[in-house]
Motif scaffolding. Structure first.
Motif, PDB file in Angstrom:
ATOM      1  N   GLY A 163       0.779  -1.241   0.000  1.00  0.00           N
ATOM      2  CA  GLY A 163       0.000   0.000   0.000  1.00  0.00           C
ATOM      3  C   GLY A 163       0.802   1.278   0.000  1.00  0.00           C
ATOM      4  N   ILE A 164       2.116   1.189   0.135  1.00  0.00           N
ATOM      5  CA  ILE A 164       2.927   2.408   0.227  1.00  0.00           C
ATOM      6  C   ILE A 164       2.737   3.300  -0.994  1.00  0.00           C
ATOM      7  CG2 ILE A 164       5.308   3.273   0.283  1.00  0.00           C
ATOM      8  CD1 ILE A 164       6.035   0.814   1.995  1.00  0.00           C
ATOM      9  N   LEU A 165       2.660   2.695  -2.168  1.00  0.00           N
ATOM     10  CA  LEU A 165       2.518   3.463  -3.413  1.00  0.00           C
ATOM     11  C   LEU A 165       1.077   3.520  -3.903  1.00  0.00           C
ATOM     12  CD1 LEU A 165       5.664   2.157  -5.340  1.00  0.00           C
ATOM     13  CD2 LEU A 165       5.421   4.292  -4.055  1.00  0.00           C
ATOM     14  N   ALA A 166       0.151   3.124  -3.069  1.00  0.00           N
ATOM     15  CA  ALA A 166      -1.258   3.105  -3.488  1.00  0.00           C
ATOM     16  C   ALA A 166      -1.787   4.528  -3.666  1.00  0.00           C
ATOM     17  CB  ALA A 166      -2.096   2.363  -2.459  1.00  0.00           C
ATOM     18  N   GLU A 167      -2.467   4.731  -4.786  1.00  0.00           N
ATOM     19  CA  GLU A 167      -3.131   5.997  -5.092  1.00  0.00           C
ATOM     20  C   GLU A 167      -4.512   5.682  -5.648  1.00  0.00           C
ATOM     21  OE1 GLU A 167      -0.621   7.819  -7.946  1.00  0.00           O
ATOM     22  OE2 GLU A 167       1.079   8.070  -6.558  1.00  0.00           O
ATOM     23  N   ARG A 168      -5.446   6.580  -5.447  1.00  0.00           N
ATOM     24  CA  ARG A 168      -6.813   6.305  -5.899  1.00  0.00           C
ATOM     25  C   ARG A 168      -6.884   6.106  -7.412  1.00  0.00           C
ATOM     26  NH1 ARG A 168     -11.697   6.078  -3.728  1.00  0.00           N
ATOM     27  NH2 ARG A 168     -13.511   6.569  -5.011  1.00  0.00           N
ATOM     28  N   LYS A 172      -8.357   2.873  -9.433  1.00  0.00           N
ATOM     29  CA  LYS A 172      -9.402   2.962 -10.461  1.00  0.00           C
ATOM     30  C   LYS A 172      -8.977   2.235 -11.733  1.00  0.00           C
ATOM     31  CE  LYS A 172     -12.536   6.184 -12.742  1.00  0.00           C
ATOM     32  NZ  LYS A 172     -12.497   5.430 -14.009  1.00  0.00           N
ATOM     33  N   LEU A 173      -7.720   2.385 -12.127  1.00  0.00           N
ATOM     34  CA  LEU A 173      -7.224   1.710 -13.324  1.00  0.00           C
ATOM     35  C   LEU A 173      -7.253   0.193 -13.137  1.00  0.00           C
ATOM     36  CD1 LEU A 173      -4.229   4.056 -14.239  1.00  0.00           C
ATOM     37  CD2 LEU A 173      -6.356   3.759 -15.535  1.00  0.00           C
ATOM     38  N   LEU A 174      -6.879  -0.272 -11.957  1.00  0.00           N
ATOM     39  CA  LEU A 174      -6.925  -1.707 -11.672  1.00  0.00           C
ATOM     40  C   LEU A 174      -8.357  -2.221 -11.709  1.00  0.00           C
ATOM     41  CD1 LEU A 174      -4.335  -1.834  -8.739  1.00  0.00           C
ATOM     42  CD2 LEU A 174      -4.017  -2.825 -11.016  1.00  0.00           C
ATOM     43  N   LEU A 198      -8.642   4.001   0.054  1.00  0.00           N
ATOM     44  CA  LEU A 198      -8.607   4.445  -1.336  1.00  0.00           C
ATOM     45  C   LEU A 198      -9.310   3.461  -2.271  1.00  0.00           C
ATOM     46  CD1 LEU A 198      -4.901   5.686  -1.596  1.00  0.00           C
ATOM     47  CD2 LEU A 198      -6.948   7.079  -1.250  1.00  0.00           C
ATOM     48  N   ALA A 199      -9.315   2.198  -1.872  1.00  0.00           N
ATOM     49  CA  ALA A 199      -9.904   1.165  -2.731  1.00  0.00           C
ATOM     50  C   ALA A 199     -11.403   1.008  -2.524  1.00  0.00           C
ATOM     51  CB  ALA A 199      -9.211  -0.168  -2.480  1.00  0.00           C
ATOM     52  N   LYS A 200     -11.922   1.566  -1.440  1.00  0.00           N
ATOM     53  CA  LYS A 200     -13.344   1.419  -1.126  1.00  0.00           C
ATOM     54  C   LYS A 200     -14.195   2.032  -2.230  1.00  0.00           C
ATOM     55  CE  LYS A 200     -16.818   2.418   2.421  1.00  0.00           C
ATOM     56  NZ  LYS A 200     -17.083   3.041   3.741  1.00  0.00           N
TER      57      LYS A 200
END
Length: 414
Positions: A163-168, A172-174, A198-200
């Motif tokens: 999750g360190i590099l996780a961005e909304r 969304k792209l995933l 962010l994934a919710k």
């Protein structure tokens, strides 16, 4: 039980030899196991029989579809890279080098070659792991798209991340590419739920998957309701294990180690069971499960052996629960397994298997053979094969066959 004790003794000797240079390691032995066994028995009793895969996965409420696919042996895990950016103390490997995506010793240089492999063997689930997949986001996204575009539409796909590099925007792209589930190791971010949130609402299923760290038990129990509020559908807890890489960190923490196929942290299993019971007491909708090392070491390997054998060999003949090919004559029994590789072999014993633009190689090897069996041996083997026994066989021949036939029920006892 003599055969079992002899086998366990080999594990004790191997583990103590492997970690002989670390004097501070406390190994579990009969004199310090009674209290732990009583506590474990009590926790499992409170779980009221909610266990899957021969007791290796206790759970509360539910497990994710990904975990169910894994347990059924229909899952392929692709390691997108060998490099990670977290440095968690419990990590079993250095994870410092970027490597070509790989799975089960096979290398997949292109997304399409992996997608073709998944389609050919009809894997029902696919996961992307590492290292850290988000370190190479575009690479991960391309492999995800290839699987989604090539394989069955009901293929369940998930990804692991610290999750360190996780961005909304990345989430969304995933999601747009067809990711069904994302699993966060919040131990890498000091147990913060910020990146999880962010994934919710984007990715259908949000999971937290972390080792059950004994020192963090109280904090994790306190976080359970907050996880549910953050959109987490499942919490997966797995068992800390000792390796030559993490021993420098774990040896300082005063853990007790179980002599299994790999040394395991006793307190980690107890922590996981206590968290499961805490979730039940809170009556959460969150699903919590404990993924024991014995589950990973047995069910995952057995699943891969079964799917390779059933696909490569036609007809496969008798196949044991553990995925070994069984051949019997009137006075002998033979077990074989399939070696499968994408590295061109130097000898001629191998068969080639072209899958689209890539060629794999396989051969069948004997791993156990017993000949000139007496009538008594044959009768006892017949009984063993007919129905899994409630007790571990004491005869060395039957014990070995029992290991090959079944997931080793009962060997988790302290």
């Amino acid at each position: 039980m003599e055969a079992l004790y002899l086998w366990l003794n080999t594990l004790v000797n191997k583990n103590k030899t492997d970690f002989a240079g670390w004097d501070g390691i406390q190994w579990l032995h009969p004199y310090n196991s009674t209290e732990a066994q009583a506590l474990r028995d009590d926790l499992l009793a409170k779980n009221k029989g909610s266990e899957l895969f021969k007791g290796t996965k206790p759970y509360y409420n539910q497990i994710s579809k990904g975990c169910g696919t894994c347990g059924a042996g229909n899952w392929s895990c692709l390691f997108i890279t060998g490099k990670c950016n977290a440095g968690c103390f419990y990590c079993p490997a250095p994870q410092q080098t970027d490597e070509a995506p790989s799975s089960q010793g096979l290398t997949f240089e292109t997304p399409q070659s992996y997608a073709n492999y998944v389609k050919y063997f009809n894997f029902k689930g696919v996961s992307f792991s590492g290292g850290e997949p988000l370190l190479f986001f575009n690479r991960t996204l391309e492999y995800l798209k290839a699987v989604r575009n090539t394989c069955s539409s009901d293929t369940y796909i998930w990804m692991y991340t610290n999750g360190i590099l996780a961005e909304r925007e990345k989430m969304k792209l995933l999601a747009d590419a067809g990711l069904n589930e994302i699993r966060f190791d919040i131990g890498a971010t000091n147990f913060s739920l910020d990146k999880v949130k962010l994934a919710k609402g984007l990715i259908p299923h949000v999971t937290i998957e972390i080792p059950a760290v004994p020192e963090e038990k109280a904090r994790l129990i306190k976080l359970l309701p907050l996880m549910e509020k953050a959109g987490v559908t499942n919490l997966n807890l797995h068992q800390l294990r000792l390796t030559k890489h993490n021993v420098k960190h774990l040896a300082k923490r005063g853990y007790t180690y179980i002599n299994a196929e790999k040394p395991l942290v006793l307190e980690s299993e107890l922590t996981a069971l206590e968290i499961i019971n805490a979730a039940r007491g809170l009556k959460l909708n969150l699903g919590v499960n404990y993924c024991a090392f014995h589950y990973k070491n047995r069910f995952q390997k057995a699943g891969f052996r079964r799917i390779i054998a059933r696909t490569v060999l036609t007809p496969v003949g008798d196949l044991s629960e553990n995925g070994y090919i069984r051949e019997r004559t009137h006075n002998a029994i033979l077990y074989k397994t399939i070696r499968f590789t994408d590295i061109p072999p130097t000898d001629k014993d191998w068969n080639s298997l072209p899958i689209a633009d890539k060629t794999y190689f396989h051969k069948t090897e004997a791993i156990f053979k017993a000949e000139n069996l007496s009538n008594v041996n044959i009768q006892n083997i017949d009984k063993l094969l007919l129905k899994q026994p409630g007790q571990i066989p004491s005869d060395p021949l039957l014990f070995r066959i029992w290991q090959l036939e079944y997931i080793e029920r009962g060997l988790r006892e302290y």
